[in-house]
Design a protein around this motif. Structure first.
Motif, PDB file in Angstrom:
ATOM      1  N   GLU A 204       0.831  -1.218   0.000  1.00 26.30           N
ATOM      2  CA  GLU A 204       0.000   0.000   0.000  1.00 26.30           C
ATOM      3  C   GLU A 204       0.858   1.256   0.000  1.00 26.30           C
ATOM      4  N   SER A 206       0.141   5.572   0.100  1.00 22.19           N
ATOM      5  CA  SER A 206      -0.905   6.565   0.359  1.00 22.19           C
ATOM      6  C   SER A 206      -0.463   7.956  -0.093  1.00 22.19           C
ATOM      7  N   ALA A 221      -3.806  10.543  -6.007  1.00 18.60           N
ATOM      8  CA  ALA A 221      -4.583   9.377  -5.581  1.00 18.60           C
ATOM      9  C   ALA A 221      -4.511   9.273  -4.072  1.00 18.60           C
ATOM     10  N   SER A 223      -4.920   6.497  -2.291  1.00 14.76           N
ATOM     11  CA  SER A 223      -4.127   5.315  -1.965  1.00 14.76           C
ATOM     12  C   SER A 223      -4.030   4.398  -3.171  1.00 14.76           C
ATOM     13  N   LYS A 225      -3.141   0.307  -3.696  1.00 16.70           N
ATOM     14  CA  LYS A 225      -2.900  -0.966  -3.039  1.00 16.70           C
ATOM     15  C   LYS A 225      -2.727  -2.060  -4.078  1.00 16.70           C
ATOM     16  N   GLN A 234      -5.520  -1.719  -6.768  1.00 19.19           N
ATOM     17  CA  GLN A 234      -6.692  -0.949  -6.353  1.00 19.19           C
ATOM     18  C   GLN A 234      -6.270   0.495  -6.104  1.00 19.19           C
ATOM     19  N   LYS A 236      -7.725   4.342  -5.104  1.00 23.34           N
ATOM     20  CA  LYS A 236      -8.876   5.053  -4.547  1.00 23.34           C
ATOM     21  C   LYS A 236      -8.664   6.568  -4.641  1.00 23.34           C
ATOM     22  N   ASP A 237      -9.790   7.263  -4.844  1.00 23.03           N
ATOM     23  CA  ASP A 237      -9.791   8.737  -4.894  1.00 23.03           C
ATOM     24  C   ASP A 237      -8.774   9.263  -5.899  1.00 23.03           C
ATOM     25  N   LYS A 265     -13.760   7.512  -7.830  1.00 25.30           N
ATOM     26  CA  LYS A 265     -13.749   7.004  -6.454  1.00 25.30           C
ATOM     27  C   LYS A 265     -12.873   5.772  -6.315  1.00 25.30           C
ATOM     28  N   GLU A 266     -12.952   4.846  -7.308  1.00 31.30           N
ATOM     29  CA  GLU A 266     -12.170   3.610  -7.184  1.00 31.30           C
ATOM     30  C   GLU A 266     -11.912   3.002  -8.559  1.00 31.30           C
ATOM     31  N   LYS A 268     -10.074  -0.646 -10.153  1.00 27.78           N
ATOM     32  CA  LYS A 268      -9.459  -1.947  -9.918  1.00 27.78           C
ATOM     33  C   LYS A 268      -8.878  -2.452 -11.233  1.00 27.78           C
ATOM     34  N   TYR A 291     -15.255   2.745 -10.866  1.00 22.42           N
ATOM     35  CA  TYR A 291     -16.460   3.012 -10.094  1.00 22.42           C
ATOM     36  C   TYR A 291     -16.576   4.508  -9.787  1.00 22.42           C
TER      37      TYR A 291
END
Length: 554
Positions: A204, A206, A221, A223, A225, A234, A236-237, A265-266, A268, A291
């Motif tokens: 991960e 961040s 971003a 995060s 992962k 993955q 996020k943001d 938001k996300e 993958k 997403y």
């Protein structure tokens, strides 16, 4: 007291001796790796018995001057070089026995302070063959080492830059990053060859931020992962936003170029071939899921078009990619698209797609996979009111650029589209509703054709003057007395319109699709519009004239 002083001196002397031994071992190790094109240097080495740590200071890996000049002159077998500098590299919790006697390195934590990574690129096609100097995570060659394990890695003040050495410009640079990631270990698979394995199943990072100063955009971003177990990334943001206000950025452009503001938001990403990606040998991804994406596009139409632009259609662009590119499937869920145009007299046209869901299949540049076309399906709510479904088939075979698109729009009031019609056409719908709209068409790089079926009723509108300041009574009378108010009409006949459009070569894909559909809508409601019946009648008249000329010749 003397015992304590003696012990301290022994520890100090031991640290000095071990530091010297370690420095010699590291230097010897690096020399035997035969790092091509680069110089490697360490200014100082320090060892501490108290926390079993080794500190290397002022580390630098830089291209040789001659190699750097070759890159500038484009005479190198590769199109990029890397320069790395680190102010301090600390191995904490070092196990001494394996290091000194079995050449196996085991470390509790690696701390990397102030790493600066610069990628120098010529922005030209690589001349390096894909099978040269290959790097495989399952077969890494390292000499004079029998194993390596690092439990945790901490980065402090990490900075990355991409530099175009031809123009001596920084293409992008990130804000300094601070983060920790789980470590890795090297397992020997054969003499001098190792396989990389993660210590934990999750890596991960961040708070990532990267600036693109030349284009005045920033990427960030919350995060990132990486799940090793099921091999997916993955994010996020995720954000890609202008570094300045969109009006300020638009004003800085010569032409009416688009300005993008993206929030996701996300994301993958499944089964990425990281080795080929790192080695610049192409992008290979099994699938991507997006997403809650929110994309805003802004354009100042008061500025001129760049008449020299020649934007390619999506499938044409894939065919011209220099390196392999493959995404088997991309899926988008619960997303939004907003498009704004600033028009003359200060009017703002806005069109939105809400609740967007889309699937894209076989996004590839690889010739052997281009026998199967790129397929796209999309569903959304137009202006957050009318359900819209669109399907596209875009061929990827060489020499075939004709693509196909079809769609359906559900019931809605015509007045919902005033925020688009008033600024663009000076047309305000007072009454009327669409019950359904179907269209299907084919198109190539130059023109499109197809048919459109629009069922509507009770059309009533008013038309504004050129500056949109007041109602144009004559044109409003013409609209409400000459245009077809309903389809089917009072006589019960249904008008199926034809669609034809000559592409404007300096405009993009979206404009091409919309202008084709717009042509069908105009042909449906206008008395002079071309319908299937009129097309058939025109063909019959043309055939009769031809037969008449042939009879005269006899």
């Amino acid at each position: 007291m003397g015992i304590i002083i003696s012990l301290a001196l022994v520890l100090l002397l031991g640290s000095v001796i071990i530091s010297r031994v370690l420095s010699e071992k590291v230097t010897d190790l690096l020399e035997k790796q035969n790092i091509e094109y680069y110089y490697f240097s360490i200014k100082r080495t320090k060892f501490s018995l108290f926390d079993r740590s080794v500190v290397f200071s002022d580390i630098e890996l830089k291209p040789k001057d001659s190699v750097f000049e070759m890159l500038k002159n484009k005479s190198l077998e590769r199109n990029s070089l890397t320069k790395i500098s680190i102010s301090r590299l600390k191995f904490r919790g070092l196990q001494l026995t394996p290091l000194l006697f079995s050449k196996e390195i085991k470390v509790n934590k690696l701390i990397i302070d102030d790493p600066m990574i610069k990628f120098y690129s010529t922005n030209s096609e690589s001349r390096k063959k894909l099978d040269e100097s290959s790097f495989e995570l399952d077969s890494i060659e390292l000499k004079q080492i029998e194993g390596l394990q690092i439990d945790m890695i901490k980065f402090s003040n990490l900075k990355v830059q991409l530099v175009d050495i031809q123009q001596d410009k920084i293409s992008f640079a990130n804000k300094p990053l601070n983060f920790e990631v789980s470590g890795f270990k090297l397992n020997e698979v054969s003499p001098n060859y190792f396989k990389v394995k993660p210590i934990n199943e999750l890596l991960e990072i961040s708070r990532i931020h990267v600036d693109f100063p030349n284009s005045k955009y920033a990427f960030s971003a919350g995060s990132i992962k990486y799940h090793f177990g099921d091999d997916h990334l993955q994010i996020k943001d995720l954000k890609f936003k202008p570094m300045v206000n969109k009006l300020t950025l638009a004003n800085s452009y010569i032409y009416n170029d688009e300005i993008y503001d993206l929030n996701i938001k996300e994301v993958k990403v499944f089964n990425v071939n990281t080795v080929k990606l790192i080695q610049n040998e192409g992008v290979f991804i099994d699938s991507i899921q997006v997403y809650n994406a929110d994309l805003e596009i802004y354009k100042d139409k008061r500025k001129p078009f760049d008449l020299k632009k020649r934007p390619q259609l999506p499938h044409q662009h894939l065919k011209t990619l220099k390196q392999p590119f493959l995404i088997h499937k991309m899926a988008i869920f619960d997303s939004k698209l907003g498009y704004e145009e600033k028009l003359n007299h200060g009017f703002l046209m806005r069109v939105t797609l809400d609740e967007v869901r889309s699937n894209l299949f076989n996004i590839t540049s690889i010739k052997s996979l281009r026998k199967v076309p790129l397929k796209i399906d999309l569903s959304a709510k137009l202006m957050n009111k009318a359900r819209l479904n669109v399907d596209m088939i875009l061929p990827l075979k060489d020499g075939n650029n004709t693509f196909f698109f079809s769609g359906y729009m559900g019931p809605s009031s015509l007045s919902y589209y005033d925020s688009a019609l008033i600024p663009a056409l000076g047309l305000q719908v007072l009454n009327g509703s669409v019950e359904s709209l179907y269209f299907q068409a084919s198109a190539n790089n130059y023109n499109s054709k197809g048919t459109l079926k629009m069922t509507y009723k009770d059309l009533e509108a008013k038309v504004y003057k050129a500056d949109h300041s007041e109602k144009n009574k004559f044109l409003s009378w013409s609209v409400n007395n000459l245009l077809y108010k309903s389809n089917p009409g009072n006589n019960g006949e249904f008008r199926e319109a034809t669609m034809k459009f000559e592409r404007v070569i300096y405009k993009g894909f979206g404009n091409y699709l919309w202008k084709t559909i717009q042509n069908g809508i105009v042909n449906t409601i206008a008395p002079f519009g071309m319908t299937i019946e009129k097309e058939e009648a025109k063909k019959k008249r043309k055939l009769k004239r031809k037969e008449k000329r042939e009879r005269k010749k006899r």
